[in-house]
Design a protein around this motif. Sequence first.
Motif, PDB file in Angstrom:
ATOM      1  N   ALA A 191       6.319  12.064   9.518  1.00 45.68           N
ATOM      2  CA  ALA A 191       6.538  10.657   9.857  1.00 45.68           C
ATOM      3  C   ALA A 191       5.303  10.005  10.457  1.00 45.68           C
ATOM      4  O   ALA A 191       5.016   8.828  10.177  1.00 45.68           O
ATOM      5  N   ASP A 192       4.535  10.770  11.263  1.00 48.32           N
ATOM      6  CA  ASP A 192       3.525  10.131  12.106  1.00 48.32           C
ATOM      7  C   ASP A 192       2.088  10.549  11.846  1.00 48.32           C
ATOM      8  O   ASP A 192       1.162   9.773  12.134  1.00 48.32           O
ATOM      9  N   SER A 193       1.852  11.750  11.358  1.00 50.13           N
ATOM     10  CA  SER A 193       0.464  12.198  11.214  1.00 50.13           C
ATOM     11  C   SER A 193      -0.201  11.521  10.013  1.00 50.13           C
ATOM     12  O   SER A 193       0.466  11.124   9.050  1.00 50.13           O
ATOM     13  N   ALA A 194      -1.514  11.429  10.063  1.00 46.41           N
ATOM     14  CA  ALA A 194      -2.250  10.779   8.980  1.00 46.41           C
ATOM     15  C   ALA A 194      -2.085  11.549   7.666  1.00 46.41           C
ATOM     16  O   ALA A 194      -1.849  10.945   6.605  1.00 46.41           O
ATOM     17  N   ILE A 195      -2.183  12.873   7.722  1.00 46.37           N
ATOM     18  CA  ILE A 195      -2.051  13.668   6.503  1.00 46.37           C
ATOM     19  C   ILE A 195      -0.614  13.617   5.991  1.00 46.37           C
ATOM     20  O   ILE A 195      -0.369  13.487   4.790  1.00 46.37           O
ATOM     21  N   GLY A 196       0.343  13.690   6.900  1.00 43.36           N
ATOM     22  CA  GLY A 196       1.746  13.613   6.497  1.00 43.36           C
ATOM     23  C   GLY A 196       2.075  12.295   5.818  1.00 43.36           C
ATOM     24  O   GLY A 196       2.812  12.256   4.816  1.00 43.36           O
ATOM     25  N   GLN A 197       1.527  11.207   6.325  1.00 43.17           N
ATOM     26  CA  GLN A 197       1.768   9.898   5.710  1.00 43.17           C
ATOM     27  C   GLN A 197       1.111   9.797   4.343  1.00 43.17           C
ATOM     28  O   GLN A 197       1.662   9.184   3.426  1.00 43.17           O
ATOM     29  N   ARG A 198      -0.076  10.405   4.194  1.00 43.48           N
ATOM     30  CA  ARG A 198      -0.724  10.416   2.878  1.00 43.48           C
ATOM     31  C   ARG A 198       0.129  11.171   1.856  1.00 43.48           C
ATOM     32  O   ARG A 198       0.261  10.754   0.703  1.00 43.48           O
ATOM     33  N   LEU A 202      -0.761  24.406  11.220  1.00 40.96           N
ATOM     34  CA  LEU A 202      -0.438  24.902   9.875  1.00 40.96           C
ATOM     35  C   LEU A 202      -0.337  23.764   8.867  1.00 40.96           C
ATOM     36  O   LEU A 202      -0.929  23.817   7.777  1.00 40.96           O
ATOM     37  N   LEU A 203       0.429  22.735   9.205  1.00 39.60           N
ATOM     38  CA  LEU A 203       0.642  21.635   8.260  1.00 39.60           C
ATOM     39  C   LEU A 203      -0.629  20.826   8.034  1.00 39.60           C
ATOM     40  O   LEU A 203      -0.890  20.378   6.904  1.00 39.60           O
ATOM     41  N   ASP A 204      -1.420  20.612   9.082  1.00 39.29           N
ATOM     42  CA  ASP A 204      -2.702  19.901   8.916  1.00 39.29           C
ATOM     43  C   ASP A 204      -3.574  20.617   7.890  1.00 39.29           C
ATOM     44  O   ASP A 204      -4.119  19.988   6.966  1.00 39.29           O
ATOM     45  N   ALA A 205      -3.703  21.933   8.053  1.00 36.16           N
ATOM     46  CA  ALA A 205      -4.615  22.687   7.191  1.00 36.16           C
ATOM     47  C   ALA A 205      -4.089  22.799   5.772  1.00 36.16           C
ATOM     48  O   ALA A 205      -4.773  22.432   4.804  1.00 36.16           O
ATOM     49  N   TYR A 206      -2.882  23.299   5.621  1.00 35.63           N
ATOM     50  CA  TYR A 206      -2.346  23.492   4.276  1.00 35.63           C
ATOM     51  C   TYR A 206      -2.082  22.158   3.579  1.00 35.63           C
ATOM     52  O   TYR A 206      -2.271  22.033   2.365  1.00 35.63           O
ATOM     53  N   GLY A 207      -1.640  21.150   4.340  1.00 40.33           N
ATOM     54  CA  GLY A 207      -1.383  19.844   3.743  1.00 40.33           C
ATOM     55  C   GLY A 207      -2.638  19.226   3.162  1.00 40.33           C
ATOM     56  O   GLY A 207      -2.644  18.724   2.028  1.00 40.33           O
ATOM     57  N   GLU A 208      -3.743  19.275   3.917  1.00 36.57           N
ATOM     58  CA  GLU A 208      -4.998  18.701   3.421  1.00 36.57           C
ATOM     59  C   GLU A 208      -5.537  19.501   2.238  1.00 36.57           C
ATOM     60  O   GLU A 208      -6.037  18.925   1.253  1.00 36.57           O
ATOM     61  N   ALA A 209      -5.422  20.820   2.316  1.00 36.65           N
ATOM     62  CA  ALA A 209      -5.907  21.654   1.211  1.00 36.65           C
ATOM     63  C   ALA A 209      -5.147  21.357  -0.078  1.00 36.65           C
ATOM     64  O   ALA A 209      -5.749  21.245  -1.159  1.00 36.65           O
TER      65      ALA A 209
END
Length: 450
Positions: free
Chosen positions: A130-137, A381-388
């Motif tokens: 909902a809130d993180s930059a990568i999650g929103q992307r 975990l989500l920051d790294a795997y999400g961006e990758a």
Amino acid sequence: MMNWNSLLSRKRLAKTTADPELPHRSAYEIDIDRITFTTSFRRLADKQQVHGIGGSDYVRSRLTHSMEAARVGRSLGMWVGPAILRSVDYEVKATPADIGHVVAAASLAHDVGTPCFAHTGEDVISDWFADSAIGQRIRAGLSDVEQAELCKFEANAQGFRVLTRLQGWRGVGGLQLTAATLGAGAKYPWGVEVPNGPLKRPHKRKYGFFGCEQDVFAEVATEVGLVEKGPGAWCRHPLAYLVEAADDACYHVVDIEDAAKMRMLSFEHAEDLLLAFIRDDKPDTATGKDWEADYKTLEDEDRKLIFLRAQAIDRLVRDAAEIFLERLPQLMAGEFCHPLLTLSARAPALRRIEQVSHERIYRGQQRCETDIIAARTITTLLDAYGEALLDREKLGPGAKLPRRWASLLETMPESRQLPYERAGWVRGLLDYVAGMTDRFAIRQAQLIAG
């Protein structure tokens, strides 16, 4: 009205007919065996029930809670089984033991979709999307339903996915459990509520399946004969109320027992909370049993806690069975009913436990420390795997990934088999993260952080 021969269907998911009955094991006992031997069930040993990594070896994990709930569920099903069979004017091809095993199987599996760090994990995953930059992307390329599922990540829906897709060796149908067990395990037989959607769900936060499994749940609902309430929503299987009661009876009571063992509550406070369930009970004239006489013989605090926990759960099982049978006609018509234990004469004692639990246990110092670890771990975990995976999608099949992402994705099992289509790889990412145990998630986040 629903029909018990349909509600207790032995037909297995993804099969056209029911398997032949075995002389030594019922179809529902086979369900219990299949659930017990899954990796998702074993991993519950290292997923927090309440106290997590800050707890002691004594307190419950999700695994021990699930086993306890299954035994209570079996008792409930066996208790009401004879009355169910007497309540109909047609032959039901099942026994009271069969009904007990259905409730036990569904209770045993009710937490297999729990992510690392349990409810805290659900909240952190939801907040990240909902809130993180990568999650929103990531969300920007998905449908309204898919976005709603990410911002309200739900362990019950993940559990249905685990049982029907992710576990087992079979090509389709996951563990291929019976329709009866899958139906009874669906406490929230509807999909996510979408903002401004056409249908309001009975529970705004909870739901029982993701959109990618809606067709699978529809197959189960049709087989057991659940009443359809609208697009993507059905009534509860009557036995789901017993599964819910088994879960509620266990965790409310044992959370107090565990908290006393961890010195989060004094023995006297825990004793007072648990005595409220039995304080007004008179000696049983038929059996001569007198709980007060038995209790007075106990001197050790641990033995007293064990006695009170057992007595409290026993009373709640009785109440749940009686209320279930009182409301059985409405349940068979698919009408909504509040959780059985909220209708019990002991509901005030449960509400008092809930209040103390929220104030002293769920938001206590030890729990807050665990929550801080959980939030940092899952976010890493989500920051790294999400961006990758976003970069992998952008570059497309066959492209060479930057070394930092290529090495990272090699640590993710089956990452090479993930689709490049966003909805598919996002679901695969959540299967991986939600499937982690608490300690593995911490180790993996430490590795990523260098």
